[in-house]
Design a protein around this motif. Sequence first.
Motif, PDB file in Angstrom:
ATOM      1  N   GLU A  72      24.769  46.797  47.475  1.00 37.55           N
ATOM      2  CA  GLU A  72      25.199  47.412  48.729  1.00 37.55           C
ATOM      3  C   GLU A  72      24.460  46.742  49.889  1.00 37.55           C
ATOM      4  O   GLU A  72      23.309  46.356  49.769  1.00 37.55           O
ATOM      5  CB  GLU A  72      24.889  48.908  48.725  1.00 37.55           C
ATOM      6  N   GLY A  73      25.155  46.599  51.013  1.00 32.21           N
ATOM      7  CA  GLY A  73      24.548  45.950  52.165  1.00 32.21           C
ATOM      8  C   GLY A  73      24.911  44.491  52.277  1.00 32.21           C
ATOM      9  O   GLY A  73      24.711  43.868  53.318  1.00 32.21           O
ATOM     10  N   THR A  74      25.458  43.912  51.179  1.00 28.61           N
ATOM     11  CA  THR A  74      25.938  42.536  51.224  1.00 28.61           C
ATOM     12  C   THR A  74      27.216  42.481  52.065  1.00 28.61           C
ATOM     13  O   THR A  74      27.968  43.450  52.113  1.00 28.61           O
ATOM     14  CB  THR A  74      26.230  42.028  49.800  1.00 28.61           C
ATOM     15  N   ASP A  75      27.461  41.369  52.748  1.00 27.85           N
ATOM     16  CA  ASP A  75      28.673  41.192  53.538  1.00 27.85           C
ATOM     17  C   ASP A  75      29.884  41.750  52.778  1.00 27.85           C
ATOM     18  O   ASP A  75      30.128  41.398  51.630  1.00 27.85           O
ATOM     19  CB  ASP A  75      28.865  39.700  53.819  1.00 27.85           C
ATOM     20  N   SER A  76      30.652  42.630  53.436  1.00 26.20           N
ATOM     21  CA  SER A  76      31.708  43.369  52.739  1.00 26.20           C
ATOM     22  C   SER A  76      32.810  42.471  52.179  1.00 26.20           C
ATOM     23  O   SER A  76      33.278  42.684  51.049  1.00 26.20           O
ATOM     24  CB  SER A  76      32.303  44.429  53.676  1.00 26.20           C
ATOM     25  N   LEU A  77      33.249  41.454  52.930  1.00 26.91           N
ATOM     26  CA  LEU A  77      34.293  40.556  52.435  1.00 26.91           C
ATOM     27  C   LEU A  77      33.804  39.740  51.248  1.00 26.91           C
ATOM     28  O   LEU A  77      34.501  39.564  50.248  1.00 26.91           O
ATOM     29  CB  LEU A  77      34.761  39.622  53.558  1.00 26.91           C
ATOM     30  N   TRP A  78      32.603  39.223  51.378  1.00 29.07           N
ATOM     31  CA  TRP A  78      31.971  38.430  50.307  1.00 29.07           C
ATOM     32  C   TRP A  78      31.795  39.284  49.054  1.00 29.07           C
ATOM     33  O   TRP A  78      32.101  38.857  47.942  1.00 29.07           O
ATOM     34  CB  TRP A  78      30.648  37.920  50.829  1.00 29.07           C
ATOM     35  N   ARG A  79      31.312  40.504  49.238  1.00 33.05           N
ATOM     36  CA  ARG A  79      31.052  41.401  48.117  1.00 33.05           C
ATOM     37  C   ARG A  79      32.362  41.777  47.398  1.00 33.05           C
ATOM     38  O   ARG A  79      32.433  41.760  46.182  1.00 33.05           O
ATOM     39  CB  ARG A  79      30.351  42.658  48.625  1.00 33.05           C
ATOM     40  N   ALA A  80      33.412  42.082  48.185  1.00 31.18           N
ATOM     41  CA  ALA A  80      34.690  42.438  47.581  1.00 31.18           C
ATOM     42  C   ALA A  80      35.270  41.280  46.781  1.00 31.18           C
ATOM     43  O   ALA A  80      35.833  41.475  45.696  1.00 31.18           O
ATOM     44  CB  ALA A  80      35.660  42.879  48.677  1.00 31.18           C
ATOM     45  N   TYR A  81      35.122  40.071  47.290  1.00 29.34           N
ATOM     46  CA  TYR A  81      35.664  38.884  46.619  1.00 29.34           C
ATOM     47  C   TYR A  81      34.964  38.656  45.278  1.00 29.34           C
ATOM     48  O   TYR A  81      35.610  38.510  44.245  1.00 29.34           O
ATOM     49  CB  TYR A  81      35.527  37.670  47.526  1.00 29.34           C
ATOM     50  N   TRP A  82      33.649  38.591  45.292  1.00 33.33           N
ATOM     51  CA  TRP A  82      32.916  38.235  44.070  1.00 33.33           C
ATOM     52  C   TRP A  82      32.745  39.399  43.116  1.00 33.33           C
ATOM     53  O   TRP A  82      32.542  39.182  41.922  1.00 33.33           O
ATOM     54  CB  TRP A  82      31.558  37.643  44.432  1.00 33.33           C
TER      55      TRP A  82
END
Length: 206
Positions: free
Chosen positions: A194-204
């Motif tokens: 949590e707290g990671t860039d939302s687009l990046w997190r959703a992708y990976w």
Amino acid sequence: MDLRSLRYFIAVAEERHVGRAAVRLHMTQPPLSRAIKALETELGAVLLHRSPIGVTLTAAGTVLYDEARTLLEQAEQVRARVGAAAGTATITIGILADSAEHAGTRLATAFRQRHPEVNVRIREADLTDPTTGLRAGLVDVALTRAPFDATGISTHVLRSDPVGVVLRTDDPLARRDTLHLRDLADRRWFQLPEGTDSLWRAYWNG
């Protein structure tokens, strides 16, 4: 407790393995192990649970990991401010950890050849920050991967790479020409915090 020891500890904490951390740091395993032991002795706390397959953080190690990352970012900011005040021409390039050894080295070498008067620094970031410190003001330019929130950041696509899956040769899915995320739904999958860039997190995170 110096910054180098903290960098060593962060590498081990993120790789969850002393051997892999040593490769990442371009050093051999014995001195890295000694440095971590010395850090534990200095702090009077066990930082890692060690096992034949790797290491995990203790409660004390988790606290140090968070604090060490903050301290290293502050040190980078201090170095940048001092360099600016001294009038030293410096460019800091942010690189994701898994590509730092190859792309970062080539990029820095090419830049130095064209601009020998400029000091080139490479900042290696982990996968929780796809801007590699650009948004935080820790680097001047980032060599990274999309997708991430590019608000306030100018981007230029250098190349597009396919995304694949690494499987054992005897895995039933290894015989397929193409895979979909639904095919991997029952597999264990790493999760960015949590707290990671939302687009990046959703992708990976799939």
